[in-house]
Write an enzyme that holds these catalytic residues in place. Structure first.
Site, PDB file in Angstrom:
ATOM      1  N   GLU A 174       0.811  -1.220   0.000  1.00 20.96           N
ATOM      2  CA  GLU A 174       0.000   0.000   0.000  1.00 20.96           C
ATOM      3  C   GLU A 174       0.847   1.275   0.000  1.00 20.96           C
ATOM      4  O   GLU A 174       0.357   2.355   0.283  1.00 20.96           O
ATOM      5  CB  GLU A 174      -0.936  -0.015   1.210  1.00 20.96           C
ATOM      6  CG  GLU A 174      -1.896  -1.192   1.227  1.00 20.96           C
ATOM      7  CD  GLU A 174      -3.097  -1.022   0.299  1.00 20.96           C
ATOM      8  OE1 GLU A 174      -3.722   0.046   0.321  1.00 20.96           O
ATOM      9  OE2 GLU A 174      -3.410  -1.975  -0.449  1.00 20.96           O
ATOM     10  N   HIS A 248      -4.638   1.888   7.135  1.00 18.76           N
ATOM     11  CA  HIS A 248      -3.227   2.156   6.834  1.00 18.76           C
ATOM     12  C   HIS A 248      -2.570   2.692   8.097  1.00 18.76           C
ATOM     13  O   HIS A 248      -3.233   3.301   8.944  1.00 18.76           O
ATOM     14  CB  HIS A 248      -3.076   3.202   5.717  1.00 18.76           C
ATOM     15  CG  HIS A 248      -3.509   2.730   4.370  1.00 18.76           C
ATOM     16  ND1 HIS A 248      -4.319   3.492   3.536  1.00 18.76           N
ATOM     17  CD2 HIS A 248      -3.250   1.584   3.691  1.00 18.76           C
ATOM     18  CE1 HIS A 248      -4.531   2.828   2.415  1.00 18.76           C
ATOM     19  NE2 HIS A 248      -3.897   1.666   2.488  1.00 18.76           N
ATOM     20  N   CYS A 365      -3.036  11.391   3.454  1.00 16.68           N
ATOM     21  CA  CYS A 365      -3.373  10.519   2.322  1.00 16.68           C
ATOM     22  C   CYS A 365      -3.103  11.212   0.989  1.00 16.68           C
ATOM     23  O   CYS A 365      -2.758  10.571   0.003  1.00 16.68           O
ATOM     24  CB  CYS A 365      -4.850  10.134   2.365  1.00 16.68           C
ATOM     25  SG  CYS A 365      -5.276   8.950   3.643  1.00 16.68           S
TER      26      CYS A 365
END
Length: 447
Positions: A174, A248, A365
């Site tokens: 990720e 995350h 993000c």
């Protein structure tokens, strides 16, 4: 050697909508089927970029991807002209249309994992594209992300851009959202902290929500990026917090230079990890937020840790937060205590990023951190660096092409596809990227 952290922010795409595609991301699920405002979303992101650039923090932009992404619909068996493909998928399987229209590439913390030249065996900056294997809509990003990064970091003497890992669950990666770098000045060798959610043969893993990052992937990325093995730590995220919506690591921790700002429940075996960091990072400081002051649930709903921790020249730091933190009395109270305490954080900067937040993406993000020396920074494609001219040009571009209202039903509109391609054609010229999109190389994608 002197170096600076440059934040490359993702520009929100024209098809930004709320489809609840991301199981494990509670904001995404909660806002499913709401009406979105792509124009406002893009402008909120641009305002953050410009404000930080004006405050002296080097800032650049990464453009959106082509959406709806027709080639994947053809792979799934929908045929005919592009317009016919859209009509068929909207009628027969609208969930696929939503997936191939996701604006998720805006969250460029998932685009790649970065190793600065001070940390690498060959002295180059390395970028390994993330495969984002856990979610179908995100697994579509890797090829175009690679093209974009190669167009931005196009000097092969200084930069190595690596393709994503194979698309299998064992190697789920990720990107930088599960990666922290700790150390002294940016130009000095740092300690790279790779965070994973599961590993083969280890039963310690979440039970409710998926662990998207594997240890096997993290180890492979560290190898690809040629990180000095003496400068790597692998740590497991606490599976209990993944089950509470921390999909995350950047939803529960953020690092900058010598500081790790995290929740006290962020990591498995956290005290052991922090002791290891203290032993290996000069001047290491952990700011652990106790659950008695901020619960994991409140951290997830406000995105307290999905913040940016930025260094000023005098060594002090600024914490960049979403507006939701200020609106939560408990979290805002904690943050003001933090300001008064003995630590480098001396300023809070709040931004309205509601359009992104409603899909589960806060300030962190939206950005990919890349540490660059002055020489490396000069080698980056200069057209992507944020300044007054680019800010005004991008705002005009958004005004020209973006809708102020978008629903799932609108994704089938052929004009959205045509207008989106025209917009990206113009943008790729503005940012001097060349032909980075499949429709530019394939004459429109009518295959």
């Amino acid at each position: 050697m002197n170096a600076w952290e440059v934040n490359f922010d993702g520009l929100v795409g024209l098809t930004h909508h709320y489809a609840g595609l991301s199981f494990g991301n509670e904001a995404s699920t909660r806002h499913r089927f709401q009406v979105s405002n792509p124009r406002q979303a893009a402008k909120q992101g641009l305002l953050k970029m410009k404000a930080l650039a004006d405050a002296g923090f080097p800032q650049a932009v990464i453009p959106p991807h082509e959406r709806p992404f027709i080639p994947v619909l053809r792979q799934l068996g929908f045929s005919g002209s592009d317009e016919q493909v859209l009509e068929k998928v909207a009628r027969q399987a609208p969930h696929w249309l939503s997936s191939v229209s996701s604006a998720s590439p805006m969250w460029v913390a998932n685009a790649a994992t970065i190793a600065p030249s001070a940390d690498t065996l060959d002295g180059k900056v390395h970028l390994t594209v993330a495969n984002l294997n856990n979610k179908f809509h995100r697994s579509l990003e890797a090829h175009v992300t690679e093209s974009l990064l190669k167009a931005i970091f196009n000097d092969e003497e200084k930069f190595s851009v690596h393709s994503a890992l194979p698309q299998v669950a064992l190697l789920g990666d990720e990107g930088a959202a599960n990666h922290n770098r700790l150390g002294g000045h940016y130009g000095e060798p740092g300690m790279q902290l790779f965070v994973y959610g599961r590993e083969e043969g280890n039963d310690t893993r979440p039970s409710r929500y998926p662990a998207r990052q594997t240890r096997e992937a993290s180890e492979a990325v560290a190898r690809l990026n040629q990180v000095n093995p003496q400068q790597v730590i692998f740590a497991q995220q606490n599976p209990d917090v993944i089950d509470q919506g921390v999909f995350h690591n950047d939803v529960i921790a953020v690092s900058n230079r010598q500081v790790l700002f995290c929740h006290q429940q962020a990591f498995a075996r956290q005290s052991q990890l922090l002791a290891n960091l203290r032993a290996r990072v000069n001047g290491f400081m952990a700011i652990e937020v106790p659950a008695t002051q901020v619960s994991v649930s409140d951290a997830v709903s406000t995105y307290l840790f999905n913040s940016q921790l930025l260094s000023r020249d005098d060594g002090s730091m600024m914490l960049v937060l979403p507006q939701e933190c200020r609106e939560h009395a408990g979290v805002w109270g904690y943050l003001n205590e933090l300001l008064a305490a003995d630590n480098p954080i001396s300023e809070l900067k709040v931004f309205d990023l509601r359009e992104s937040m409603a899909n589960g993406g806060g300030p962190a993000c939206l950005r990919l951190r890349v540490v660059l020396t002055e020489e490396e920074r000069r080698a980056v494609n200069p057209a992507v660096m944020m300044n007054d001219t680019l800010f005004n040009a991008l705002n005009d571009w958004v005004d020209r092409y973006y809708r102020d209202r978008l629903t799932a039903a609108d994704l089938a509109d052929p004009q959205l596809l045509r207008g989106g391609r025209e917009a990206l054609d113009v943008l790729s010229q503005l940012l001097n990227l060349g032909s980075v999109y499949p429709f530019q190389r394939e004459g429109g994608g009518n295959g």
